[in-house]
Write a protein that holds these residues in place. Structure first.
Motif, mmCIF file in Angstrom:
data_model
loop_
_atom_site.group_PDB
_atom_site.id
_atom_site.type_symbol
_atom_site.label_atom_id
_atom_site.label_comp_id
_atom_site.label_asym_id
_atom_site.label_seq_id
_atom_site.Cartn_x
_atom_site.Cartn_y
_atom_site.Cartn_z
ATOM 1 N N ILE A 257 -0.260 12.057 -9.034
ATOM 2 C CA ILE A 257 -0.980 13.240 -8.558
ATOM 3 C C ILE A 257 -0.078 14.559 -8.648
ATOM 4 O O ILE A 257 -0.649 15.750 -9.365
ATOM 5 N N ARG A 258 1.104 14.484 -8.096
ATOM 6 C CA ARG A 258 1.963 15.721 -8.366
ATOM 7 C C ARG A 258 2.453 15.897 -9.591
ATOM 8 O O ARG A 258 2.266 17.296 -9.953
ATOM 9 N N LYS A 259 2.471 15.130 -10.581
ATOM 10 C CA LYS A 259 2.868 15.470 -12.014
ATOM 11 C C LYS A 259 1.444 16.147 -12.677
ATOM 12 O O LYS A 259 1.730 17.034 -13.155
ATOM 13 N N SER A 260 0.370 15.653 -12.464
ATOM 14 C CA SER A 260 -0.942 16.059 -12.700
ATOM 15 C C SER A 260 -1.053 17.411 -12.541
ATOM 16 O O SER A 260 -1.482 18.510 -13.077
ATOM 17 N N THR A 261 -0.787 17.641 -11.031
ATOM 18 C CA THR A 261 -1.091 18.929 -10.459
ATOM 19 C C THR A 261 -0.273 20.063 -11.113
ATOM 20 O O THR A 261 -0.535 21.359 -11.270
ATOM 21 N N ASN A 262 1.206 19.526 -11.308
ATOM 22 C CA ASN A 262 2.129 20.770 -11.765
ATOM 23 C C ASN A 262 1.940 20.962 -13.007
ATOM 24 O O ASN A 262 1.934 22.087 -13.373
ATOM 25 N N SER A 263 1.285 20.158 -13.908
ATOM 26 C CA SER A 263 1.112 20.206 -15.208
ATOM 27 C C SER A 263 -0.186 21.170 -15.274
ATOM 28 O O SER A 263 -0.187 22.065 -16.165
ATOM 29 N N LEU A 264 -1.507 20.924 -14.421
ATOM 30 C CA LEU A 264 -2.405 21.879 -14.289
ATOM 31 C C LEU A 264 -1.974 23.174 -13.897
ATOM 32 O O LEU A 264 -2.523 24.153 -14.423
ATOM 33 N N LEU A 265 -1.231 23.297 -12.812
ATOM 34 C CA LEU A 265 -0.659 24.512 -12.409
ATOM 35 C C LEU A 265 0.148 25.349 -13.695
ATOM 36 O O LEU A 265 -0.125 26.475 -13.545
ATOM 37 N N SER A 266 0.790 24.516 -14.181
ATOM 38 C CA SER A 266 1.875 25.301 -15.236
ATOM 39 C C SER A 266 0.739 25.659 -16.364
ATOM 40 O O SER A 266 0.957 27.224 -16.816
ATOM 41 N N LYS A 267 -0.170 25.068 -16.820
ATOM 42 C CA LYS A 267 -1.130 25.475 -17.690
ATOM 43 C C LYS A 267 -1.806 26.880 -17.300
ATOM 44 O O LYS A 267 -2.288 27.716 -17.963
ATOM 45 N N MET B 149 0.754 -1.312 0.045
ATOM 46 C CA MET B 149 0.146 -0.062 0.061
ATOM 47 C C MET B 149 0.873 1.287 -0.069
ATOM 48 O O MET B 149 0.324 2.292 -0.789
ATOM 49 N N SER B 150 1.961 1.165 0.747
ATOM 50 C CA SER B 150 2.902 2.549 0.750
ATOM 51 C C SER B 150 3.448 2.616 -0.618
ATOM 52 O O SER B 150 3.376 3.813 -1.072
ATOM 53 N N SER B 151 3.791 1.497 -1.169
ATOM 54 C CA SER B 151 4.586 1.677 -2.677
ATOM 55 C C SER B 151 3.424 2.325 -3.473
ATOM 56 O O SER B 151 3.534 3.145 -4.195
ATOM 57 N N HIS B 152 2.069 1.687 -3.574
ATOM 58 C CA HIS B 152 0.985 2.171 -4.580
ATOM 59 C C HIS B 152 0.758 3.546 -4.052
ATOM 60 O O HIS B 152 0.421 4.402 -5.111
ATOM 61 N N VAL B 153 0.832 4.133 -2.680
ATOM 62 C CA VAL B 153 0.257 5.235 -2.377
ATOM 63 C C VAL B 153 1.328 6.354 -2.786
ATOM 64 O O VAL B 153 1.043 7.399 -3.398
ATOM 65 N N SER B 154 2.738 5.807 -2.769
ATOM 66 C CA SER B 154 3.897 6.669 -3.397
ATOM 67 C C SER B 154 3.603 6.999 -4.599
ATOM 68 O O SER B 154 3.798 8.057 -5.241
ATOM 69 N N VAL B 155 3.466 5.813 -5.342
ATOM 70 C CA VAL B 155 3.164 6.048 -7.143
ATOM 71 C C VAL B 155 2.078 6.974 -7.309
ATOM 72 O O VAL B 155 2.224 7.846 -8.117
ATOM 73 N N PHE B 156 1.093 6.622 -6.544
ATOM 74 C CA PHE B 156 -0.408 7.473 -6.799
ATOM 75 C C PHE B 156 -0.089 8.915 -6.386
ATOM 76 O O PHE B 156 -0.358 9.824 -7.222
ATOM 77 N N ALA B 157 0.724 9.235 -5.421
ATOM 78 C CA ALA B 157 0.932 10.601 -5.144
ATOM 79 C C ALA B 157 1.810 11.233 -6.108
ATOM 80 O O ALA B 157 1.754 12.658 -6.467
ATOM 81 N N GLY B 158 2.885 10.534 -6.720
ATOM 82 C CA GLY B 158 3.728 10.814 -7.603
ATOM 83 C C GLY B 158 3.011 11.466 -9.004
ATOM 84 O O GLY B 158 3.348 12.434 -9.880
#
Length: 137
Positions: free
Chosen positions: A74-84, A63-72
Motif C-alpha cells: 500500500i505504501r508503494k502504491s500510495t507513493n506512486s500515486l502521490l508522485s504521479k 497475520m502480522s507478517s501478512h499485514v506488514s507485507v500488505f502495508a508495504g
C-alpha cells in the motif's frame, strides 16, 4: 499437576465429588478410580488449551507478517500515486505559467507599440506647436 489444575480449572476433583454427591447421593472417596477420568480430562483440556495458545501465537505472527507485507505494498502504491499526482500538478502549474508568460509578452509588445505611437504623436504635436509659433498658421 492436579494442584495447579485444580486452581485454574472450573471442574476440579472436589467439585466433581460434590456434584456426584448432590445428584446421586453417593460419596466418592478421594482416591476413587472414577476421579481419574476427571484428572485425564483436565490434562487433555490443558493440552488442548496449550495447543490453542500456540496456534493463536502462530496465527498472530502470520497475520502480522501478512499485514506488514500488505502495508508495504500500500505504501508503494500510495507513493506512486502521490508522485504521479505531484508530477501532474507541477505540469499543470508550468502550463499555466507558460500561458501567463505568453500573455505578458503580448501585453509588453502592445505596450511598446503604444509607447512608440505616443512618441510619434508627441513629436507631431511638438512639430505642429513649433510650426504654429513660427509661421503662425
Amino acid at each position: 499437576m492436579s494442584e495447579q489444575t485444580s486452581k485454574q480449572a472450573p471442574l476440579t476433583i472436589q467439585s466433581v465429588r460434590d456434584i456426584i454427591t448432590k445428584e446421586h447421593d453417593v460419596l466418592l472417596d478421594k482416591n476413587d478410580p472414577i476421579l481419574m477420568a476427571v484428572t485425564m480430562h483436565r490434562a487433555a483440556l490443558d493440552e488442548y488449551d496449550r495447543l490453542l495458545k500456540l496456534h493463536e501465537q502462530q496465527l498472530s505472527e502470520d497475520m502480522s507478517s501478512h499485514v506488514s507485507v500488505f502495508a508495504g505494498e500500500i505504501r508503494k502504491s500510495t507513493n506512486s500515486l502521490l508522485s504521479k499526482a505531484v508530477k501532474t500538478n507541477i505540469d499543470n502549474c508550468l502550463s499555466i505559467i507558460n500561458a501567463h508568460q505568453a500573455q505578458m509578452e503580448r501585453f509588453l509588445c502592445t505596450l511598446k507599440s503604444m509607447a512608440i505611437l505616443a512618441g510619434v504623436f508627441f513629436v507631431l504635436s511638438i512639430a505642429v506647436s513649433i510650426s504654429v509659433i513660427v509661421w503662425g498658421v
